[in-house]
Structure formats: C-alpha cells, structure tokens
Motif scaffolding. Sequence first.
Motif, PDB file in Angstrom:
ATOM      1  N   THR A 185     -16.925  45.563  40.679  1.00 42.67           N
ATOM      2  CA  THR A 185     -15.891  44.672  41.195  1.00 42.67           C
ATOM      3  C   THR A 185     -14.805  44.598  40.133  1.00 42.67           C
ATOM      4  OG1 THR A 185     -17.563  43.477  42.425  1.00 42.67           O
ATOM      5  CG2 THR A 185     -15.421  42.406  42.162  1.00 42.67           C
ATOM      6  N   SER A 186     -13.661  45.213  40.440  1.00 39.09           N
ATOM      7  CA  SER A 186     -12.639  45.420  39.419  1.00 39.09           C
ATOM      8  C   SER A 186     -11.379  44.589  39.619  1.00 39.09           C
ATOM      9  CB  SER A 186     -12.254  46.905  39.369  1.00 39.09           C
ATOM     10  OG  SER A 186     -11.888  47.362  40.655  1.00 39.09           O
ATOM     11  N   ALA A 187     -11.288  43.843  40.696  1.00 36.09           N
ATOM     12  CA  ALA A 187     -10.139  42.961  40.911  1.00 36.09           C
ATOM     13  C   ALA A 187     -10.531  41.545  40.490  1.00 36.09           C
ATOM     14  CB  ALA A 187      -9.717  42.973  42.372  1.00 36.09           C
ATOM     15  N   LEU A 188      -9.655  40.896  39.766  1.00 39.16           N
ATOM     16  CA  LEU A 188      -9.938  39.530  39.302  1.00 39.16           C
ATOM     17  C   LEU A 188     -10.308  38.597  40.446  1.00 39.16           C
ATOM     18  CD1 LEU A 188      -7.190  39.038  36.583  1.00 39.16           C
ATOM     19  CD2 LEU A 188      -9.664  39.057  36.224  1.00 39.16           C
ATOM     20  N   ASP A 189      -9.643  38.789  41.604  1.00 41.18           N
ATOM     21  CA  ASP A 189      -9.914  37.912  42.749  1.00 41.18           C
ATOM     22  C   ASP A 189     -11.077  38.408  43.609  1.00 41.18           C
ATOM     23  OD1 ASP A 189      -8.813  40.089  44.054  1.00 41.18           O
ATOM     24  OD2 ASP A 189      -7.184  38.965  45.008  1.00 41.18           O
ATOM     25  N   GLY A 190     -11.747  39.484  43.182  1.00 43.20           N
ATOM     26  CA  GLY A 190     -12.907  40.002  43.905  1.00 43.20           C
ATOM     27  C   GLY A 190     -12.567  40.782  45.156  1.00 43.20           C
ATOM     28  N   SER A 191     -11.304  41.142  45.335  1.00 39.97           N
ATOM     29  CA  SER A 191     -10.888  41.793  46.580  1.00 39.97           C
ATOM     30  C   SER A 191     -11.182  43.293  46.630  1.00 39.97           C
ATOM     31  CB  SER A 191      -9.395  41.568  46.825  1.00 39.97           C
ATOM     32  OG  SER A 191      -8.634  42.154  45.778  1.00 39.97           O
ATOM     33  N   SER A 192     -11.486  43.910  45.495  1.00 44.86           N
ATOM     34  CA  SER A 192     -11.784  45.339  45.544  1.00 44.86           C
ATOM     35  C   SER A 192     -12.769  45.739  44.455  1.00 44.86           C
ATOM     36  CB  SER A 192     -10.510  46.173  45.435  1.00 44.86           C
ATOM     37  OG  SER A 192      -9.950  46.069  44.158  1.00 44.86           O
ATOM     38  N   THR A 193     -13.409  46.876  44.720  1.00 47.55           N
ATOM     39  CA  THR A 193     -14.342  47.457  43.769  1.00 47.55           C
ATOM     40  C   THR A 193     -13.896  48.880  43.457  1.00 47.55           C
ATOM     41  OG1 THR A 193     -15.772  48.257  45.534  1.00 47.55           O
ATOM     42  CG2 THR A 193     -16.321  46.132  44.598  1.00 47.55           C
ATOM     43  N   HIS A 194     -14.229  49.338  42.277  1.00 42.44           N
ATOM     44  CA  HIS A 194     -13.965  50.731  41.923  1.00 42.44           C
ATOM     45  C   HIS A 194     -15.249  51.510  42.170  1.00 42.44           C
ATOM     46  CE1 HIS A 194     -12.081  54.131  40.003  1.00 42.44           C
ATOM     47  NE2 HIS A 194     -13.264  54.369  39.466  1.00 42.44           N
TER      48      HIS A 194
END
Length: 188
Positions: A106-115
């Motif tokens: 989980t790479s977005a601070l807001d949890g909206s995306s993962t790498h």
Amino acid sequence: MALTRASKVCLLLLMTMFIFSSAEVGQLKETNMTFYLHEWSVDLNFTAVTTATNVTNATAIPVTGIPGFPWTLTTFGTMFCADDPITVGFDKTSAQIGRAQGIFVTSALDGSSTHVSASIVFTNATYNGSTIEIQGASHNYQSVNEVAVVGGTGIFRYARGYATFQTVYQNKANWYAVAKCNVTVLHY
C-alpha cells in the motif's frame, strides 16, 4: 562539419550491424490471454500477533506494516506477499495454468492504491516454465486496474504490454475473491 571518409565507413558499418542484429531478433508476436486469479486472504484486521491459524489456507497475506496499526490493504506501508492460483475458467476447480507470485505494498498515504510487482508463472503444457512480469499501481477503489507487463521469460522473453485485473467475485465471509485477468503482450 563534413564527415571524413573514415567516419563515413564507420557509420556505414554501424548501420549495417544494426540492420542485421535487428533482423536476427525476428518479428514481434502478439499474444492475448484471459484467465482467472483466485485469492484467499486473511482477516482485514490482521496484525503481527494474529494466530497462525488465520493464514493456514491463505494465498495472500500481509507480511509487514506499521507497528500498532492494522495491516490492511488501505493502511499505508502494509506489504503483502501472494502466491495465487491461476485457472482457465472462473470456477476454482477449472484447469490450473499457473500461479501469480509477488508482492504488493500500500503505497498511497490515503490507502487508495498499492504498488504491484508480480510474476505470472505458467505451469500448463503450452507455456510451462514461461513467465510474464507485471508491475504498476493498482487503485483500490477502481473496478478495473491496469498494470504494465515489463518483461518475461521463456516463450514471453522480452515481453511488453499490459494486463487488466477486474474483481468478478468476492466473498468477504471467507476472504475469497476471483479476478478476471486480460493480458496483451508483444514478444519474440
């Protein structure tokens, strides 16, 4: 500035080598595939102290995260490891053709995306031993996600292209989901 005779000869030799080396590689082929990825996860409130019985049959588990926070798909910094079966059809009992093995963070601070960084490892007769390497951002709240095909091995050597993943079934009671995968690759 005019080219000297020696410079022209060198340039001609370089161009000739490039043409012949390109010709030896061969023509690009396009392969389109559709298959289904089956994933058994763990309880979304998983933490480091969760008992091992929660992960016995899981094919995707969180392996690290921020201490004191739940390790979930929407918690920044949570890393997952996956080894999901891939089948020809939607049903989990249909013929298995490989595994999707890799990591996602989980790479977005807001949890909206993962790498996502994963290998599609084929085990069926047609592509046995070949892989397709995928990488990219997967947006947690989109119905269809697209990632890049950045390489491959075996039949898919030098592959490039894209893959889409769409969740077509989800059973939150037993943490099971099925994603339809469409892959388009160019390869030699």
